[in-house]
Design a protein around this motif. Structure first.
Motif, PDB file in Angstrom:
ATOM      1  N   ALA A   7       0.867  -1.085  -0.018  1.00 41.69           N
ATOM      2  CA  ALA A   7       0.084   0.014   0.048  1.00 41.69           C
ATOM      3  C   ALA A   7       0.818   1.190  -0.072  1.00 41.69           C
ATOM      4  O   ALA A   7       0.650   2.291  -0.704  1.00 41.69           O
ATOM      5  N   ALA A   8       2.048   1.087   0.785  1.00 43.50           N
ATOM      6  CA  ALA A   8       2.774   2.498   0.798  1.00 43.50           C
ATOM      7  C   ALA A   8       3.529   2.596  -0.418  1.00 43.50           C
ATOM      8  O   ALA A   8       3.660   3.890  -1.015  1.00 43.50           O
ATOM      9  N   ARG A  10       2.135   1.665  -3.514  1.00 40.02           N
ATOM     10  CA  ARG A  10       1.315   2.273  -4.509  1.00 40.02           C
ATOM     11  C   ARG A  10       1.047   3.790  -4.413  1.00 40.02           C
ATOM     12  O   ARG A  10       0.883   4.574  -4.981  1.00 40.02           O
ATOM     13  N   LYS A  11       1.025   4.185  -3.052  1.00 41.06           N
ATOM     14  CA  LYS A  11       0.907   5.618  -2.483  1.00 41.06           C
ATOM     15  C   LYS A  11       2.114   6.523  -2.952  1.00 41.06           C
ATOM     16  O   LYS A  11       1.645   7.594  -3.513  1.00 41.06           O
ATOM     17  N   HIS A  12       3.073   5.698  -2.742  1.00 43.32           N
ATOM     18  CA  HIS A  12       4.481   6.688  -3.066  1.00 43.32           C
ATOM     19  C   HIS A  12       4.308   6.758  -5.016  1.00 43.32           C
ATOM     20  O   HIS A  12       4.746   7.937  -5.327  1.00 43.32           O
ATOM     21  N   GLU A  15       2.084   9.322  -5.795  1.00 48.42           N
ATOM     22  CA  GLU A  15       2.503  10.749  -5.441  1.00 48.42           C
ATOM     23  C   GLU A  15       3.580  11.066  -6.369  1.00 48.42           C
ATOM     24  O   GLU A  15       3.607  12.393  -6.700  1.00 48.42           O
ATOM     25  N   GLU A 113      -3.138   1.659  -8.299  1.00 50.64           N
ATOM     26  CA  GLU A 113      -3.968   1.704  -7.157  1.00 50.64           C
ATOM     27  C   GLU A 113      -4.822   0.341  -6.978  1.00 50.64           C
ATOM     28  O   GLU A 113      -5.264  -0.028  -6.025  1.00 50.64           O
TER      29      GLU A 113
END
Length: 160
Positions: A7-8, A10-12, A15, A113
């Motif tokens: 999840a981290a 994917r978030k990065h 961003e 995502e």
């Protein structure tokens, strides 16, 4: 269910594709450019804002479609990635290209995502590429050419 590291990551990735942080964003680079400057190539530059915008759109679409469609055929390099025309065909072309870029970026973000997307699996029709690599490629390519667009705007006197 995805783990915390997945999840981290994917978030990065999202961003780095959308956030700007260390550089101007796509939105900042395209906002408010007067129509009369969209097709101008300033002294010392190789491309007009229009050519840079279209190159960004075409290359991002190619990366996206390669990532999700085994039947996708990339444009010829380099001529298929750069418009020949220095200026948009009409007053609506700039906004249409901006909207298409946003739509394709949104689709790339959705692909990243999606927890069903294995970021590390080799793309079956590729040559060792992964979705992770393609997302990083899109982010890197976009950042580079957004920077060029900002420079061209500065040379044209159209950057705050």
């Amino acid at each position: 269910m995805a783990n915390k590291d997945d999840a981290a990551l994917r978030k990065h990735l999202v961003e780095v594709l959308t956030g700007g942080h260390a550089h101007a964003t796509f939105e900042q680079a395209v906002k408010g450019l007067p129509v009369e400057l969209q097709g101008k190539v300033p002294k010392g530059a190789e491309h007009s804002p229009w050519q840079l915008l279209e190159h960004l759109r075409i290359a991002q679409l190619d990366i996206l479609e390669f990532s999700r469609d085994s039947k996708h055929e990339s444009p010829q390099w380099p001529e298929g990635y750069w418009p020949k025309e220095k200026a948009p065909a009409d007053d609506k072309a700039w906004d249409k290209s901006v909207r298409a870029f946003r739509k394709d970026l949104k689709a790339m973000v959705a692909l990243i995502e999606d927890e069903k997307t294995d970021l590390f699996a080799k793309i079956p029709h590729g040559d060792g590429q992964t979705i992770l690599r393609e997302a990083l490629l899109a982010a890197d390519h976009n950042a580079y050419h957004v920077g060029q667009l900002v420079l061209v705007r500065r040379l044209l006197g159209a950057w705050n």
